[in-house]
Design an enzyme around this catalytic site. Structure first.
Site, PDB file in Angstrom:
ATOM      1  N   HIS A 188       0.907  -1.210   0.072  1.00 27.53           N
ATOM      2  CA  HIS A 188      -0.144  -0.081  -0.093  1.00 27.53           C
ATOM      3  C   HIS A 188       1.020   1.339  -0.056  1.00 27.53           C
ATOM      4  O   HIS A 188       1.921   1.297   0.654  1.00 27.53           O
ATOM      5  CB  HIS A 188      -0.854   0.074   1.311  1.00 27.53           C
ATOM      6  N   HIS A 189       0.533   2.295  -0.770  1.00 26.99           N
ATOM      7  CA  HIS A 189       1.361   3.455  -0.902  1.00 26.99           C
ATOM      8  C   HIS A 189       1.333   4.331   0.599  1.00 26.99           C
ATOM      9  O   HIS A 189       2.025   5.089   0.489  1.00 26.99           O
ATOM     10  CB  HIS A 189       0.731   4.120  -2.211  1.00 26.99           C
ATOM     11  N   ALA A 190       0.174   3.872   1.277  1.00 34.11           N
ATOM     12  CA  ALA A 190       0.188   4.718   2.500  1.00 34.11           C
ATOM     13  C   ALA A 190       1.398   4.205   3.312  1.00 34.11           C
ATOM     14  O   ALA A 190       1.842   5.045   4.243  1.00 34.11           O
ATOM     15  CB  ALA A 190      -1.228   4.550   3.061  1.00 34.11           C
TER      16      ALA A 190
END
Length: 215
Positions: A188-190
């Site tokens: 996830h880019h988070a």
């Protein structure tokens, strides 16, 4: 396992995390080759199975970075685990079924290797996913030893908040006297940016190159 919740108001990536969770949920998916020649030589000379050694190498690399050790607690708070362990797939050719197992990670190569072999043996008749304990201190690992590929994407159709890395390896091939294996990571880019993913590949290669010193 120690889980440390994150205060998004003070965390250095708080704004980035909120953006990719609340506004634009997306996953980074990258495939790159790693040189597994030293790992293959070690397995051949010591009579080791490749898959448990691979799990050790990627577990070492994953545990180097906080970005790859993120998850959620039971109350829905994001945080970072002090150590994460591989949740890995075992394929059974006799009935073409799979089993997902977990072996707690430890830094000692011989101990971890033996634990993986023991876990596989004790659960050789198990099929499915019932053995997997509650997250967040796990990451996903698998291998597709029948296929050498250039790209792989495995979509996780949850609420779009799955933070753990998903790591998959393919069949290694020989080129110029060296063995190269496709290795894919999705995260996830988070939790991570391209820099973290690039560092993951560098860490994996370093772990492979230094593996004999740890055995």
């Amino acid at each position: 396992m120690k889980f440390t919740a994150i205060d998004l108001n003070t965390w250095k990536r708080g704004e980035i995390f909120r953006h990719f969770i609340n506004d634009v949920r997306n996953v980074i998916a990258i495939t790159a080759e790693v040189d597994v020649t030293p790992m293959h030589i070690l397995c051949r000379t010591r009579g080791l199975r490749f898959y448990p050694v691979y799990l050790y190498v990627i577990s070492r690399a994953v545990n180097r970075q906080e970005a790859l050790r993120m998850g959620w607690d039971a109350d829905g708070n994001p945080g970072i685990c002090d150590t994460v362990s591989p949740s890995y797939v075992v394929f059974h050719p006799e009935d073409e079924q799979i089993t997902r197992l977990v072996t707690p990670f430890c830094d000692d190569f011989d101990a971890f290797y033996a634990a993986v072999i023991q876990t596989m043996e004790q659960n050789k008749d198990l099929r499915g996913f019932g053995f997997v304990p509650v997250r967040p201190n796990l990451f996903d690992a698998s291998i597709v030893p029948w296929l050498s590929y250039q790209s792989l994407t495995l979509n996780v159709f949850d609420s779009g908040t799955y933070l753990a890395p998903v790591i998959t390896a393919g069949k290694y091939t020989e080129r110029d006297g060296r063995l190269y294996m496709p290795l894919s990571i999705q995260i996830h880019h988070a939790a991570a940016d391209g820099w973290h993913v690039s560092r993951f590949y560098a860490d994996v290669q370093q772990e492979i190159d230094q593996l004999e010193q740890r055995c």
